[in-house]
Design a protein around this motif. Structure first.
Motif, PDB file in Angstrom:
ATOM      1  N   ALA A   1       0.851  -1.192   0.000  1.00 26.69           N
ATOM      2  CA  ALA A   1       0.000   0.000   0.000  1.00 26.69           C
ATOM      3  C   ALA A   1       0.879   1.231   0.000  1.00 26.69           C
ATOM      4  CB  ALA A   1      -0.900   0.007   1.234  1.00 26.69           C
ATOM      5  N   ILE A   2       0.502   2.263  -0.766  1.00 27.43           N
ATOM      6  CA  ILE A   2       1.330   3.459  -0.858  1.00 27.43           C
ATOM      7  C   ILE A   2       0.665   4.678  -0.251  1.00 27.43           C
ATOM      8  CG2 ILE A   2       2.355   2.611  -2.989  1.00 27.43           C
ATOM      9  CD1 ILE A   2       0.834   4.967  -4.337  1.00 27.43           C
ATOM     10  N   ILE A   3      -0.600   4.572   0.088  1.00 28.34           N
ATOM     11  CA  ILE A   3      -1.275   5.742   0.652  1.00 28.34           C
ATOM     12  C   ILE A   3      -1.468   5.513   2.135  1.00 28.34           C
ATOM     13  CG2 ILE A   3      -3.343   7.192   0.565  1.00 28.34           C
ATOM     14  CD1 ILE A   3      -3.649   6.294  -2.340  1.00 28.34           C
ATOM     15  N   GLY A   4      -0.845   6.292   2.969  1.00 24.26           N
ATOM     16  CA  GLY A   4      -0.918   6.103   4.415  1.00 24.26           C
ATOM     17  C   GLY A   4      -2.222   6.604   4.981  1.00 24.26           C
ATOM     18  N   ALA A   5      -2.658   5.989   6.053  1.00 28.12           N
ATOM     19  CA  ALA A   5      -3.864   6.445   6.737  1.00 28.12           C
ATOM     20  C   ALA A   5      -3.530   7.363   7.894  1.00 28.12           C
ATOM     21  CB  ALA A   5      -4.655   5.250   7.266  1.00 28.12           C
ATOM     22  N   LEU A   6      -2.245   7.473   8.199  1.00 29.36           N
ATOM     23  CA  LEU A   6      -1.852   8.296   9.335  1.00 29.36           C
ATOM     24  C   LEU A   6      -0.823   9.297   8.867  1.00 29.36           C
ATOM     25  CD1 LEU A   6      -2.190   8.562  12.449  1.00 29.36           C
ATOM     26  CD2 LEU A   6      -0.122   7.201  12.638  1.00 29.36           C
ATOM     27  N   THR A   7      -1.143  10.563   8.910  1.00 34.67           N
ATOM     28  CA  THR A   7      -0.225  11.588   8.463  1.00 34.67           C
ATOM     29  C   THR A   7       0.587  12.130   9.616  1.00 34.67           C
ATOM     30  OG1 THR A   7      -0.071  13.708   7.317  1.00 34.67           O
ATOM     31  CG2 THR A   7      -1.921  13.421   8.787  1.00 34.67           C
TER      32      THR A   7
ATOM     33  N   ARG B   1     -11.327  12.171  13.585  1.00 30.13           N
ATOM     34  CA  ARG B   1     -12.343  12.002  12.527  1.00 30.13           C
ATOM     35  C   ARG B   1     -12.038  12.920  11.350  1.00 30.13           C
ATOM     36  NH1 ARG B   1     -15.911  10.602  16.891  1.00 30.13           N
ATOM     37  NH2 ARG B   1     -16.186  12.781  17.508  1.00 30.13           N
ATOM     38  N   LEU B   2     -11.503  14.095  11.639  1.00 28.20           N
ATOM     39  CA  LEU B   2     -11.167  15.041  10.582  1.00 28.20           C
ATOM     40  C   LEU B   2      -9.825  14.702   9.937  1.00 28.20           C
ATOM     41  CD1 LEU B   2     -12.293  18.278  12.447  1.00 28.20           C
ATOM     42  CD2 LEU B   2     -13.378  17.301  10.411  1.00 28.20           C
ATOM     43  N   LEU B   3      -8.840  14.345  10.760  1.00 29.56           N
ATOM     44  CA  LEU B   3      -7.522  13.959  10.252  1.00 29.56           C
ATOM     45  C   LEU B   3      -6.794  13.159  11.326  1.00 29.56           C
ATOM     46  CD1 LEU B   3      -5.385  14.224   7.977  1.00 29.56           C
ATOM     47  CD2 LEU B   3      -4.436  16.134   9.278  1.00 29.56           C
ATOM     48  N   PRO B   4      -6.613  11.860  11.141  1.00 31.16           N
ATOM     49  CA  PRO B   4      -5.896  11.066  12.140  1.00 31.16           C
ATOM     50  C   PRO B   4      -4.454  11.552  12.292  1.00 31.16           C
ATOM     51  CG  PRO B   4      -7.042   9.659  10.563  1.00 31.16           C
ATOM     52  CD  PRO B   4      -7.084  11.041  10.009  1.00 31.16           C
ATOM     53  N   THR B   5      -4.015  11.734  13.527  1.00 29.92           N
ATOM     54  CA  THR B   5      -2.647  12.162  13.790  1.00 29.92           C
ATOM     55  C   THR B   5      -2.024  11.296  14.869  1.00 29.92           C
ATOM     56  OG1 THR B   5      -3.308  13.756  15.483  1.00 29.92           O
ATOM     57  CG2 THR B   5      -3.175  14.571  13.208  1.00 29.92           C
ATOM     58  N   ALA B   6      -0.710  11.240  14.854  1.00 34.34           N
ATOM     59  CA  ALA B   6       0.006  10.501  15.881  1.00 34.34           C
ATOM     60  C   ALA B   6      -0.229  11.112  17.250  1.00 34.34           C
ATOM     61  CB  ALA B   6       1.503  10.480  15.554  1.00 34.34           C
ATOM     62  N   ALA B   7      -0.263  12.452  17.321  1.00 33.16           N
ATOM     63  CA  ALA B   7      -0.434  13.117  18.617  1.00 33.16           C
ATOM     64  C   ALA B   7      -1.757  12.729  19.260  1.00 33.16           C
ATOM     65  CB  ALA B   7      -0.352  14.628  18.440  1.00 33.16           C
ATOM     66  N   ALA B   8      -2.842  12.774  18.490  1.00 32.48           N
ATOM     67  CA  ALA B   8      -4.154  12.440  19.047  1.00 32.48           C
ATOM     68  C   ALA B   8      -4.205  10.981  19.468  1.00 32.48           C
ATOM     69  CB  ALA B   8      -5.248  12.744  18.030  1.00 32.48           C
ATOM     70  N   HIS B   9      -3.688  10.090  18.637  1.00 28.78           N
ATOM     71  CA  HIS B   9      -3.715   8.667  18.990  1.00 28.78           C
ATOM     72  C   HIS B   9      -2.844   8.390  20.218  1.00 28.78           C
ATOM     73  CE1 HIS B   9      -6.255   6.741  16.060  1.00 28.78           C
ATOM     74  NE2 HIS B   9      -5.663   7.372  15.064  1.00 28.78           N
ATOM     75  N   TYR B  10      -1.725   9.068  20.332  1.00 31.96           N
ATOM     76  CA  TYR B  10      -0.841   8.850  21.476  1.00 31.96           C
ATOM     77  C   TYR B  10      -1.544   9.216  22.783  1.00 31.96           C
ATOM     78  CZ  TYR B  10       3.119   9.478  24.653  1.00 31.96           C
ATOM     79  OH  TYR B  10       3.969   9.410  25.730  1.00 31.96           O
ATOM     80  N   VAL B  11      -2.165  10.396  22.808  1.00 26.55           N
ATOM     81  CA  VAL B  11      -2.830  10.821  24.042  1.00 26.55           C
ATOM     82  C   VAL B  11      -4.080   9.988  24.293  1.00 26.55           C
ATOM     83  CG1 VAL B  11      -3.878  12.755  25.272  1.00 26.55           C
ATOM     84  CG2 VAL B  11      -1.861  13.129  23.853  1.00 26.55           C
TER      85      VAL B  11
ATOM     86  N   TYR C   1      -1.828   3.324  20.488  1.00 28.12           N
ATOM     87  CA  TYR C   1      -0.363   3.423  20.457  1.00 28.12           C
ATOM     88  C   TYR C   1       0.201   2.848  19.162  1.00 28.12           C
ATOM     89  CZ  TYR C   1      -0.141   4.610  25.473  1.00 28.12           C
ATOM     90  OH  TYR C   1      -0.259   5.223  26.696  1.00 28.12           O
ATOM     91  N   ARG C   2      -0.391   1.753  18.698  1.00 28.87           N
ATOM     92  CA  ARG C   2       0.101   1.130  17.468  1.00 28.87           C
ATOM     93  C   ARG C   2      -0.074   2.077  16.277  1.00 28.87           C
ATOM     94  NH1 ARG C   2      -2.023  -3.629  17.992  1.00 28.87           N
ATOM     95  NH2 ARG C   2      -0.104  -4.642  18.690  1.00 28.87           N
ATOM     96  N   LEU C   3      -1.214   2.745  16.201  1.00 30.39           N
ATOM     97  CA  LEU C   3      -1.433   3.706  15.120  1.00 30.39           C
ATOM     98  C   LEU C   3      -0.463   4.876  15.228  1.00 30.39           C
ATOM     99  CD1 LEU C   3      -5.331   3.700  15.017  1.00 30.39           C
ATOM    100  CD2 LEU C   3      -3.814   2.964  13.178  1.00 30.39           C
ATOM    101  N   ALA C   4      -0.277   5.397  16.433  1.00 32.73           N
ATOM    102  CA  ALA C   4       0.638   6.524  16.620  1.00 32.73           C
ATOM    103  C   ALA C   4       2.075   6.128  16.308  1.00 32.73           C
ATOM    104  CB  ALA C   4       0.532   7.046  18.045  1.00 32.73           C
ATOM    105  N   ALA C   5       2.437   4.897  16.626  1.00 35.96           N
ATOM    106  CA  ALA C   5       3.809   4.441  16.411  1.00 35.96           C
ATOM    107  C   ALA C   5       4.172   4.360  14.934  1.00 35.96           C
ATOM    108  CB  ALA C   5       4.014   3.073  17.070  1.00 35.96           C
ATOM    109  N   GLY C   6       3.175   4.395  14.044  1.00 35.68           N
ATOM    110  CA  GLY C   6       3.452   4.391  12.613  1.00 35.68           C
ATOM    111  C   GLY C   6       3.988   5.704  12.099  1.00 35.68           C
TER     112      GLY C   6
ATOM    113  N   GLY D   1       5.695   9.490  17.465  1.00 39.26           N
ATOM    114  CA  GLY D   1       5.647   8.086  17.074  1.00 39.26           C
ATOM    115  C   GLY D   1       6.598   7.232  17.871  1.00 39.26           C
ATOM    116  N   ARG D   2       7.793   7.770  18.141  1.00 41.68           N
ATOM    117  CA  ARG D   2       8.765   6.996  18.918  1.00 41.68           C
ATOM    118  C   ARG D   2       8.290   6.809  20.361  1.00 41.68           C
ATOM    119  NH1 ARG D   2      11.932   9.509  15.065  1.00 41.68           N
ATOM    120  NH2 ARG D   2      12.001  11.516  16.124  1.00 41.68           N
ATOM    121  N   ARG D   3       7.709   7.844  20.946  1.00 41.20           N
ATOM    122  CA  ARG D   3       7.183   7.700  22.303  1.00 41.20           C
ATOM    123  C   ARG D   3       6.016   6.713  22.331  1.00 41.20           C
ATOM    124  NH1 ARG D   3       7.696  13.146  25.891  1.00 41.20           N
ATOM    125  NH2 ARG D   3       9.762  13.794  25.160  1.00 41.20           N
ATOM    126  N   ALA D   4       5.194   6.776  21.304  1.00 44.16           N
ATOM    127  CA  ALA D   4       4.083   5.831  21.240  1.00 44.16           C
ATOM    128  C   ALA D   4       4.595   4.408  21.099  1.00 44.16           C
ATOM    129  CB  ALA D   4       3.161   6.185  20.071  1.00 44.16           C
TER     130      ALA D   4
END
Length: 518
Positions: free
Chosen positions: A159-165, A377-387, A405-410, A416-419
């Motif tokens: 897959a080339i299109i990421g779901a997590l920016t 819901r508007l834009l998945p981010t590592a920061a939101a998933h981490y918290v 954490y798994r989503l944020a770690a991507g 991402g590293r902290r997650a």
């Protein structure tokens, strides 16, 4: 050393040519009329663009809302060009992005955007038409789809299109920034694609009644600006649409063969962007404040106040006030500014993200969770998933925490590293084999060992591994700390010949490990 098992291991080769033949076939490009390999269908183009359009808008800065008439005007010019394009049946859409960086982009399937910052640099409706016609050709000529196809080939089907920016425009998350990122689908066009978009874009301009010389003048301006090394231009339009004298010369030759004295529209364009030009100093103050935020939050706060005095309707300016206040330790005041930002633009992820972080800092877990979920819901981010993972862990919901954490770690970021570290700490006792690879290996003399590789983002200790085969099992406990990415070979004090045929079935197992504490 050689990987085991010895006899059962077999070399496998990817038959890429056969895969390509199975995936697609030759087709005629609807714009250039050239034959090309195609395995992304029109329906798939539209699906890719539709799925990515809203999140790309969010990642790029969100919609510009203060002048709906301007957005409608850009769309009207775009649709004039679409009607005379080679793929007028595509569901084209146009949006103005609320960002000062001069840029424009197109997704597969006809989803286009132009930044507020580029509109202020244009001088006529014909120049606007040149920009939009160029982007329409990118969509119509399948340039984005072809990049997807080439990326798919290079990735052998991955897959080339990421779901997590990566995050953009967020304030600091505890003590580290969530700013700086890229759009979900970022396509840098080739030299040939740019020349094609220029060439056929001029055809579309002329068919719609616009002076093709505007395309020449626009490229001349871009070449001049590229020499100035402006970071706004280098990081915006020029990053994906590199200008060159070659493009200027090609446009000039093309325009010379076209009808003269077609529509330019300088006056109507000045009228349409008058409000945007009036507010340009306010956005300049905001952008300067953003640059000051990390090291000089008090000065950033002053710049936000300056911007709001010039344009009190803009939610971004309240968001900058909130970010500055939070850095100054005035978190409750910051939350109120995020309230104001959301009141002015309730459809932008960063406002919810930053208010959620502020609420979390103040101990308002339900409010933080609601905001962070809306931001995602508007834009998945590592920061939101981490918290959200941290909140779920605190609520004794490890399964949900692991998911977040798994989503944020991507994300390839500090967040991402902290997650990743939090994920390993929580999931390692449940699922140790997911983070450590244990392989039996042998040297030329047949001496066996277990090669242990730490695939987790954290250092590990107290590892327990085992070698197993039919009728054989032996456990080993290597000492010391195994760093992330490190491998170590643990001698088994055994030769392959001593296992006989069982050597072909020898496998390594991880029996236990702990996160190393420093």
């Amino acid at each position: 050393m050689t990987n085991m098992p010895f006899i059962a291991a077999a070399r496998r080769h990817t038959l890429l040519t056969l895969c390509v033949l199975a995936l697609g076939a030759c087709a005629t490009n609807p714009v250039t009329r050239k034959s090309e390999l195609s395995f992304v269908s029109e329906a798939q183009e539209i699906s890719i663009g539709t799925q990515q359009y809203l999140q790309n808008q969010q990642s790029a800065g969100g919609k510009y809302l203060l002048d709906p008439a301007l957005a409608a005007y850009a769309g009207e010019v775009g649709l004039k060009l679409v009607k005379v394009s080679d793929r007028s049946k595509l569901p084209f859409e146009f949006v103005v992005i609320n960002d000062s960086v001069p840029n424009a982009w197109a997704l597969p399937g006809g989803k286009l955007a132009i930044n507020r910052g580029l509109l202020t640099e244009l001088r006529s409706e014909a120049e606007l038409a040149a920009v939009l016609a160029h982007e329409i050709v990118h969509a119509a000529a399948r340039h984005g789809a072809r990049s997807v196809e080439q990326g798919t080939l290079l990735a052998a089907g991955a897959a080339i299109i990421g779901a997590l920016t990566a995050d953009k425009r967020g304030a600091d998350l505890i003590e580290f920034a969530t700013q700086g990122g890229a759009t979900l689908l970022s396509l840098r066009y080739s030299r040939d694609h740019e020349l094609e978009a220029d060439h056929y874009g001029i055809d579309y301009m002329v068919r719609a009644g616009y002076d093709p010389k505007a395309a020449v003048e626009l490229q001349e301006t871009f070449v001049r600006l590229s020499g100035s090394k402006s970071q706004d231009w280098l990081g915006g339009l020029f990053a994906t649409h590199p200008p060159s004298q070659e493009r200027v010369d090609a446009n000039r030759a093309k325009a010379a063969s076209q009808p003269a004295k077609l529509f330019r529209g300088e006056e109507i364009y000045r009228q349409k962007i008058a409000g945007l030009l009036k507010s340009k100093p306010a956005y300049a103050a905001h952008d300067e404040g953003r640059k000051l935020l990390e090291k000089q939050p008090a000065q950033a706060l002053a710049k936000a106040d300056e911007a709001l005095k010039l344009e009190p309707r803009e939610g971004l300016f309240h968001a900058l006030r909130g970010d500055a206040l939070k850095r100054l330790g005035r978190v409750a005041e910051a939350e109120k500014e995020y309230d104001e930002a959301i009141r002015r633009n309730g459809d932008y992820f960063a406002h919810y993200l930053n208010r959620g972080l502020a609420r979390q800092q103040q101990g308002n877990r339900p409010g933080a969770q609601a905001d962070l979920e809306q931001a995602n819901r508007l834009l998945p981010t590592a920061a939101a998933h981490y918290v959200l993972g941290y909140l779920a862990q605190g609520a004794n919901n490890p399964g949900k925490a692991i998911d977040h954490y798994r989503l944020a770690a991507g994300s390839d970021s500090e967040v991402g590293r902290r997650a990743g570290s939090a994920l390993v700490r929580l999931d390692l006792p449940r699922n140790p084999a997911a983070y450590v690879l244990v392989e039996p290996v042998a040297d030329k003399a047949g001496n066996l060992a277990l090669r242990i590789t730490n695939r987790s983002p954290t250092a590990l200790r107290n590892l327990r591994v085992a070698a197993v085969a039919p009728g054989f099992a032996r456990e080993y406990a290597p000492s010391g700390v195994l760093k992330s990415g490190q491998s170590v070979a643990v001698p088994m004090n055994l030769r392959a010949a001593e296992l006989g045929n069982a050597a072909n079935s020898l496998r390594g197992q991880l029996r236990g490990a702990e996160v190393a504490e420093y």
